[in-house]
Scaffold this motif. Structure first.
Motif, PDB file in Angstrom:
ATOM      1  N   HIS A 108       0.837  -1.206   0.000  1.00 37.05           N
ATOM      2  CA  HIS A 108       0.000   0.000   0.000  1.00 37.05           C
ATOM      3  C   HIS A 108       0.872   1.257   0.000  1.00 37.05           C
ATOM      4  CE1 HIS A 108      -3.190   2.797   0.969  1.00 37.05           C
ATOM      5  NE2 HIS A 108      -2.488   3.201   2.017  1.00 37.05           N
ATOM      6  N   LYS A 109       1.899   1.284   0.847  1.00 36.01           N
ATOM      7  CA  LYS A 109       2.774   2.458   0.914  1.00 36.01           C
ATOM      8  C   LYS A 109       3.544   2.649  -0.383  1.00 36.01           C
ATOM      9  CE  LYS A 109       3.291   2.869   5.874  1.00 36.01           C
ATOM     10  NZ  LYS A 109       4.215   3.053   6.988  1.00 36.01           N
ATOM     11  N   ASN A 110       3.949   1.555  -1.001  1.00 34.46           N
ATOM     12  CA  ASN A 110       4.662   1.646  -2.275  1.00 34.46           C
ATOM     13  C   ASN A 110       3.760   2.248  -3.346  1.00 34.46           C
ATOM     14  OD1 ASN A 110       6.969   1.158  -3.968  1.00 34.46           O
ATOM     15  ND2 ASN A 110       5.833  -0.547  -4.855  1.00 34.46           N
ATOM     16  N   LYS A 111       2.516   1.820  -3.384  1.00 33.27           N
ATOM     17  CA  LYS A 111       1.543   2.358  -4.345  1.00 33.27           C
ATOM     18  C   LYS A 111       1.295   3.844  -4.079  1.00 33.27           C
ATOM     19  CE  LYS A 111      -1.686  -0.811  -6.045  1.00 33.27           C
ATOM     20  NZ  LYS A 111      -1.111  -1.021  -7.311  1.00 33.27           N
ATOM     21  N   ARG A 112       1.206   4.201  -2.799  1.00 39.66           N
ATOM     22  CA  ARG A 112       0.989   5.604  -2.412  1.00 39.66           C
ATOM     23  C   ARG A 112       2.159   6.467  -2.885  1.00 39.66           C
ATOM     24  NH1 ARG A 112       2.109   6.490   3.687  1.00 39.66           N
ATOM     25  NH2 ARG A 112       4.168   6.221   2.791  1.00 39.66           N
ATOM     26  N   ASN A 113       3.387   5.992  -2.680  1.00 36.70           N
ATOM     27  CA  ASN A 113       4.562   6.750  -3.099  1.00 36.70           C
ATOM     28  C   ASN A 113       4.646   6.826  -4.618  1.00 36.70           C
ATOM     29  OD1 ASN A 113       5.069   6.926  -0.408  1.00 36.70           O
ATOM     30  ND2 ASN A 113       7.017   5.839  -0.448  1.00 36.70           N
ATOM     31  N   GLU A 114       4.231   5.756  -5.283  1.00 36.89           N
ATOM     32  CA  GLU A 114       4.207   5.750  -6.739  1.00 36.89           C
ATOM     33  C   GLU A 114       3.257   6.828  -7.261  1.00 36.89           C
ATOM     34  OE1 GLU A 114       2.535   2.711 -10.117  1.00 36.89           O
ATOM     35  OE2 GLU A 114       3.557   1.841  -8.392  1.00 36.89           O
ATOM     36  N   GLN A 115       2.110   6.975  -6.612  1.00 45.54           N
ATOM     37  CA  GLN A 115       1.156   8.009  -7.018  1.00 45.54           C
ATOM     38  C   GLN A 115       1.723   9.400  -6.778  1.00 45.54           C
ATOM     39  OE1 GLN A 115      -2.288   6.900  -4.770  1.00 45.54           O
ATOM     40  NE2 GLN A 115      -3.031   5.470  -6.329  1.00 45.54           N
ATOM     41  N   ALA A 116       2.455   9.577  -5.690  1.00 46.54           N
ATOM     42  CA  ALA A 116       3.079  10.878  -5.414  1.00 46.54           C
ATOM     43  C   ALA A 116       4.116  11.205  -6.486  1.00 46.54           C
ATOM     44  CB  ALA A 116       3.726  10.865  -4.032  1.00 46.54           C
ATOM     45  N   ILE A 117       4.873  10.212  -6.903  1.00 45.30           N
ATOM     46  CA  ILE A 117       5.863  10.424  -7.963  1.00 45.30           C
ATOM     47  C   ILE A 117       5.156  10.797  -9.265  1.00 45.30           C
ATOM     48  CG2 ILE A 117       7.549   9.240  -9.441  1.00 45.30           C
ATOM     49  CD1 ILE A 117       8.384   7.654  -6.923  1.00 45.30           C
ATOM     50  N   TYR A 118       4.084  10.108  -9.567  1.00 41.46           N
ATOM     51  CA  TYR A 118       3.337  10.387 -10.792  1.00 41.46           C
ATOM     52  C   TYR A 118       2.785  11.817 -10.779  1.00 41.46           C
ATOM     53  CZ  TYR A 118      -0.099  10.051 -14.515  1.00 41.46           C
ATOM     54  OH  TYR A 118      -0.830  10.285 -15.649  1.00 41.46           O
ATOM     55  N   ARG A 119       2.224  12.230  -9.632  1.00 46.83           N
ATOM     56  CA  ARG A 119       1.698  13.605  -9.534  1.00 46.83           C
ATOM     57  C   ARG A 119       2.810  14.625  -9.710  1.00 46.83           C
ATOM     58  NH1 ARG A 119      -1.375  11.461  -5.307  1.00 46.83           N
ATOM     59  NH2 ARG A 119       0.077  12.334  -3.805  1.00 46.83           N
ATOM     60  N   ASN A 120       3.972  14.368  -9.091  1.00 47.41           N
ATOM     61  CA  ASN A 120       5.106  15.281  -9.244  1.00 47.41           C
ATOM     62  C   ASN A 120       5.551  15.352 -10.701  1.00 47.41           C
ATOM     63  OD1 ASN A 120       5.203  16.010  -6.571  1.00 47.41           O
ATOM     64  ND2 ASN A 120       6.814  14.571  -6.031  1.00 47.41           N
ATOM     65  N   GLN A 121       5.552  14.209 -11.365  1.00 49.22           N
ATOM     66  CA  GLN A 121       5.944  14.172 -12.767  1.00 49.22           C
ATOM     67  C   GLN A 121       4.966  14.979 -13.621  1.00 49.22           C
ATOM     68  OE1 GLN A 121       5.845  10.303 -14.541  1.00 49.22           O
ATOM     69  NE2 GLN A 121       7.021  10.926 -16.317  1.00 49.22           N
ATOM     70  N   GLN A 122       3.682  14.858 -13.339  1.00 46.17           N
ATOM     71  CA  GLN A 122       2.674  15.627 -14.066  1.00 46.17           C
ATOM     72  C   GLN A 122       2.884  17.121 -13.855  1.00 46.17           C
ATOM     73  OE1 GLN A 122       1.406  14.030 -16.293  1.00 46.17           O
ATOM     74  NE2 GLN A 122      -0.561  13.176 -15.776  1.00 46.17           N
ATOM     75  N   ASN A 123       3.157  17.516 -12.615  1.00 46.25           N
ATOM     76  CA  ASN A 123       3.389  18.936 -12.318  1.00 46.25           C
ATOM     77  C   ASN A 123       4.615  19.455 -13.059  1.00 46.25           C
ATOM     78  OD1 ASN A 123       1.181  18.970 -10.631  1.00 46.25           O
ATOM     79  ND2 ASN A 123       2.379  18.665  -8.769  1.00 46.25           N
ATOM     80  N   VAL A 124       5.687  18.675 -13.064  1.00 48.73           N
ATOM     81  CA  VAL A 124       6.902  19.100 -13.761  1.00 48.73           C
ATOM     82  C   VAL A 124       6.639  19.228 -15.255  1.00 48.73           C
ATOM     83  CG1 VAL A 124       9.233  18.340 -14.430  1.00 48.73           C
ATOM     84  CG2 VAL A 124       8.520  18.222 -12.038  1.00 48.73           C
ATOM     85  N   ASN A 125       5.908  18.277 -15.816  1.00 45.14           N
ATOM     86  CA  ASN A 125       5.588  18.356 -17.250  1.00 45.14           C
ATOM     87  C   ASN A 125       4.760  19.588 -17.568  1.00 45.14           C
ATOM     88  OD1 ASN A 125       6.991  16.038 -17.835  1.00 45.14           O
ATOM     89  ND2 ASN A 125       5.201  14.703 -17.750  1.00 45.14           N
ATOM     90  N   GLN A 126       3.804  19.924 -16.707  1.00 43.93           N
ATOM     91  CA  GLN A 126       3.001  21.124 -16.924  1.00 43.93           C
ATOM     92  C   GLN A 126       3.854  22.383 -16.827  1.00 43.93           C
ATOM     93  OE1 GLN A 126      -0.188  20.820 -14.100  1.00 43.93           O
ATOM     94  NE2 GLN A 126      -1.391  19.428 -15.383  1.00 43.93           N
ATOM     95  N   LEU A 127       4.753  22.420 -15.842  1.00 42.16           N
ATOM     96  CA  LEU A 127       5.631  23.584 -15.708  1.00 42.16           C
ATOM     97  C   LEU A 127       6.548  23.724 -16.914  1.00 42.16           C
ATOM     98  CD1 LEU A 127       6.556  23.363 -11.919  1.00 42.16           C
ATOM     99  CD2 LEU A 127       5.092  25.056 -13.023  1.00 42.16           C
ATOM    100  N   LEU A 128       7.078  22.606 -17.399  1.00 41.73           N
ATOM    101  CA  LEU A 128       7.930  22.659 -18.590  1.00 41.73           C
ATOM    102  C   LEU A 128       7.152  23.153 -19.799  1.00 41.73           C
ATOM    103  CD1 LEU A 128      10.089  19.421 -18.311  1.00 41.73           C
ATOM    104  CD2 LEU A 128      10.884  21.788 -18.218  1.00 41.73           C
ATOM    105  N   ALA A 129       5.918  22.727 -19.926  1.00 46.13           N
ATOM    106  CA  ALA A 129       5.089  23.180 -21.043  1.00 46.13           C
ATOM    107  C   ALA A 129       4.868  24.683 -20.959  1.00 46.13           C
ATOM    108  CB  ALA A 129       3.760  22.437 -21.052  1.00 46.13           C
ATOM    109  N   ILE A 130       4.651  25.203 -19.755  1.00 45.86           N
ATOM    110  CA  ILE A 130       4.457  26.641 -19.575  1.00 45.86           C
ATOM    111  C   ILE A 130       5.735  27.399 -19.923  1.00 45.86           C
ATOM    112  CG2 ILE A 130       4.095  28.443 -17.843  1.00 45.86           C
ATOM    113  CD1 ILE A 130       2.164  26.455 -16.444  1.00 45.86           C
ATOM    114  N   VAL A 131       6.873  26.880 -19.448  1.00 49.92           N
ATOM    115  CA  VAL A 131       8.148  27.534 -19.717  1.00 49.92           C
ATOM    116  C   VAL A 131       8.457  27.531 -21.211  1.00 49.92           C
ATOM    117  CG1 VAL A 131      10.648  27.288 -19.391  1.00 49.92           C
ATOM    118  CG2 VAL A 131       9.121  27.118 -17.438  1.00 49.92           C
ATOM    119  N   ARG A 132       8.104  26.451 -21.885  1.00 47.17           N
ATOM    120  CA  ARG A 132       8.357  26.351 -23.322  1.00 47.17           C
ATOM    121  C   ARG A 132       7.344  27.130 -24.140  1.00 47.17           C
ATOM    122  NH1 ARG A 132       9.299  19.936 -22.971  1.00 47.17           N
ATOM    123  NH2 ARG A 132      11.454  20.011 -22.231  1.00 47.17           N
ATOM    124  N   GLY A 133       6.317  27.651 -23.505  1.00 44.80           N
ATOM    125  CA  GLY A 133       5.324  28.440 -24.208  1.00 44.80           C
ATOM    126  C   GLY A 133       4.211  27.617 -24.828  1.00 44.80           C
TER     127      GLY A 133
END
Length: 159
Positions: A108-133
């Motif tokens: 359960h904890k591994n799955k929870r941490n995996e979801q946190a990593i996925y959310r962080n990855q989504q946020n980084v991708n969105q920020l990169l998209a904003i920076v790239r215009g």
């Protein structure tokens, strides 16, 4: 199994429980590091986690070897309890149940941490998209891979 064999197995299983408990705290530390985006701490926690996982793997191999030396054929993923109704076997069954509980908690904890990593990855991708215009509306395909914006497709077709 004899009383002495149960005692040996119980001692080994209790060591496994200690490893799983330390792994549980490591997973909690990993989540904190992910939440705070502390890469140095995350790296340290990951190294520590790998060390404990390797120790647990060694424990599993040792447990299987011990049971085989008792004449019980078992594979490494099998945490079933011996077919015995003696008090020593019941003690061993309780320890096995505790190990199974810890393993489910760690899944359960591994799955929870995996979801946190996925959310962080989504946020980084969105920020990169904003920076790239890039605008979110300019994406040709949605998350499922289906076409979603025909305006961008037609402008690409004209090019």
């Amino acid at each position: 199994m004899t009383e002495q064999q149960h005692i040996e197995l119980d001692t080994l299983l209790k060591q496994g429980i200690l490893l799983l408990e330390s792994l549980s705290t490591i997973y909690d530390s990993e989540l904190e590091a992910l939440s705070s985006k502390d890469l140095e701490r995350l790296s340290d926690v990951t190294q520590e986690k790998m060390g404990v996982i390797n120790k647990f793997h060694s424990f599993t191999l040792e447990r299987v070897a011990l049971l085989k030396s008792f004449g019980i054929e078992i594979d490494s993923e099998d945490y079933s309890t011996p077919e015995d109704n003696t008090p020593a076997a019941q003690r061993t069954n309780v320890i096995y149940a505790e190990i199974k509980k810890h393993l489910k908690e760690l899944q359960h904890k591994n799955k929870r941490n995996e979801q946190a990593i996925y959310r962080n990855q989504q946020n980084v991708n969105q920020l990169l998209a904003i920076v790239r215009g890039h605008k979110k509306q300019d994406q040709l395909y949605g998350k499922a891979g289906a076409s979603q914006l025909y305006k961008a497709q037609s402008s690409l077709g004209k090019a």
